[in-house]
Design an enzyme around this catalytic site. Sequence first.
Site, PDB file in Angstrom:
ATOM      1  CG  ASP A  12      42.374  47.126  50.208  1.00 35.77           C
ATOM      2  OD1 ASP A  12      41.561  48.042  49.944  1.00 35.77           O
ATOM      3  OD2 ASP A  12      42.792  46.878  51.358  1.00 35.77           O
TER       4      ASP A  12
ATOM      5  CG  ASN B  54      39.500  51.158  50.997  1.00 34.80           C
ATOM      6  OD1 ASN B  54      39.927  49.997  50.994  1.00 34.80           O
ATOM      7  ND2 ASN B  54      38.211  51.441  51.080  1.00 34.80           N
TER       8      ASN B  54
ATOM      9  CG  ASP C  37      38.434  47.827  52.848  1.00 37.60           C
ATOM     10  OD1 ASP C  37      39.224  47.275  52.032  1.00 37.60           O
ATOM     11  OD2 ASP C  37      37.249  48.080  52.548  1.00 37.60           O
TER      12      ASP C  37
ATOM     13  CG  ASP D 179      39.127  49.067  46.662  1.00 43.40           C
ATOM     14  OD1 ASP D 179      39.867  49.303  45.684  1.00 43.40           O
ATOM     15  OD2 ASP D 179      39.473  49.263  47.842  1.00 43.40           O
TER      16      ASP D 179
ATOM     17  CG  ASP E 273      29.311  37.188  37.202  1.00 42.36           C
ATOM     18  OD1 ASP E 273      28.329  36.467  36.957  1.00 42.36           O
ATOM     19  OD2 ASP E 273      30.431  36.743  37.477  1.00 42.36           O
TER      20      ASP E 273
ATOM     21  CG  ASP F  75      25.991  32.837  38.666  1.00 41.60           C
ATOM     22  OD1 ASP F  75      27.171  32.505  38.780  1.00 41.60           O
ATOM     23  OD2 ASP F  75      25.101  32.509  39.479  1.00 41.60           O
TER      24      ASP F  75
ATOM     25  CD  GLU G  95      28.452  28.948  36.324  1.00 40.40           C
ATOM     26  OE1 GLU G  95      29.341  28.482  37.025  1.00 40.40           O
ATOM     27  OE2 GLU G  95      27.489  29.591  36.795  1.00 40.40           O
TER      28      GLU G  95
ATOM     29  CG  HIS H 262      34.742  32.859  40.554  1.00 39.72           C
ATOM     30  ND1 HIS H 262      34.417  32.823  39.216  1.00 39.72           N
ATOM     31  CD2 HIS H 262      33.579  32.708  41.223  1.00 39.72           C
ATOM     32  CE1 HIS H 262      33.111  32.672  39.096  1.00 39.72           C
ATOM     33  NE2 HIS H 262      32.581  32.596  40.288  1.00 39.72           N
TER      34      HIS H 262
END
Length: 554
Positions: free
Chosen positions: A21, A23, A25, A29, A98, A202, A256, A326
Amino acid sequence: MKNRWYKDAVVYQIYPRSFCDSNGDGIGDIKGITSKIEYLKDLGINAVWLSPVYKSPNKDNGYDISDYRDIMDEFGTLDDFKEMLEKFHKNGIKVIMDLVVNHTSDQHKWFQESKKSKDNPYRDYYIWRKGRGKDGKKPPNNWTSRFMGPAWEYDEASGEFYMHLFAKGQPDLNWNNPKVRQEVADICNYWFEMGVDGFRCDVLTYISKPDDLPDGKFNLGLIGDEHFTIGPNYHKYIKELNEKSWSKYDSFIVAEAIGTGLKDAVALTDENNKELDSLFHFDLANVDAILQFIPKKVDLVKFKKIINDRQNLPATTWNSNYYENHDQPRSLPRLADGGDLMEAGKMLAVSLLMIKGTPFIYQGEELGMTNCAFKKEEMIDVMATQIMGMFHKISPLLDNWAYKVMLKRARDHARTPMQWNGSENGGFTTGKPWMVVNPNYTEINAEKEQSDENSLLNFYKKVIHFKLGNEIAINGNYIEYLKKNKNLFVFERRLENKSLFVICNFKNKDIKFALPEEINYKNCELKISNNKDAGKLESCVLKPYETRIYELEY
Ligand code: NOJ
């Protein structure tokens, strides 16, 4: 013939939300990814796959896309993306995106239009049907969503149902509509023209559904697969996409391919068929589970057979190999046997990178990141929440059981933020992370491993460096030894009179290795091992999780 580039690639998968990250938040990103390109270059990989970065309302963390041509606000801007792409390329790293086109988000403008009325020009971009029963309120068929429950959602306004094989915010596109197929080709070409190098597609094997949508059979808790896994027009549609887009670029297309077997692998990836370059099969994903969810001990003989079968597919096909992504819990607790997991990680790295095909390393795998001891409310992924919710509906008495199952299988394990250093939140963010950071970041983190010569991270660097550009590792034939051995994974990659001979002890104990009689080499050189006392190739006792790579000359 010159190797296509992906045959000499080691791909690193980035899950952007959890990578870095920039920034504060609490959400990873694009600029965060850009800031870590040096780390990736130092690791030695030469390609990355980014899980979706497009605009999305995040019902399924980016796998529900509302605009295929722009970047998710939380991740940054298209300019940030272009800057990242350029920097990756400058560092010799290819970028694979993806491509999620079995379904869109329900917030995509096509679906918003499609919902407006039955005669809207976009109506037929999705799969709408009348319901069954007297009042038409029963779903059009019995298919189930992959996240449990019916694969249909009723729309009051038009009195029809739309299909969603995943969450209800992910309506399935109607690939039988040629306009949809043209849109997909245009999306691919848009990103290729920007410079991306390929796509991970996907659930691509689900895109073709029969027009009459017949009821399906019950299969491992789900219904309908036999009708939409490599459905009636699958090959036609993929060939068309290959012709209109993929084949025009020097790209890598890996799909996939859930629910497919060995024969399908040949049909889908044989280079003469002009469809895909490669696929991800799921046979290894469930070696430690019964019916996907009930944990069981890994049977190494079966594990090796799965690999062996794929390694022996015709030379005109190409494997993509992975232990983690993931969607899977972390590999160390799944595939290792307790004890020193960092040594287990080294052994797994060798087995993954030395079999034939393109290896995919998932972020944090190179550090030995592990599953997390989540509290129930810390598992926030749509799969875990829907499954726990469904069992709760059946009976609250099942709550604890469902929680325990998810503690082993939830996708959340792979999605805890990347552990960069020992500072708060593992250095992932200065803000409040979007999901819990695994508290073991103080022990397992990149900074610590960088400075430890014997770390898993530094071992990965050695193996990657050894593999890339090594003609035997790319093209050598795969020969398996000691097939029935329950503890050792032993194989050779042979090219003319040279070979790489690989030994992996999958057990957390000393194991005897007997050199197969047929190995009569002239010269032998130990290239890599996690045992500093390893000698030349001969019968010996291997240490727990010991691994060795020898180069042999016959
Ligand atoms: C497979 C993806 O890997 C997974 O994360 C996602 O939930 C489904 N496809 C639906 O897009």
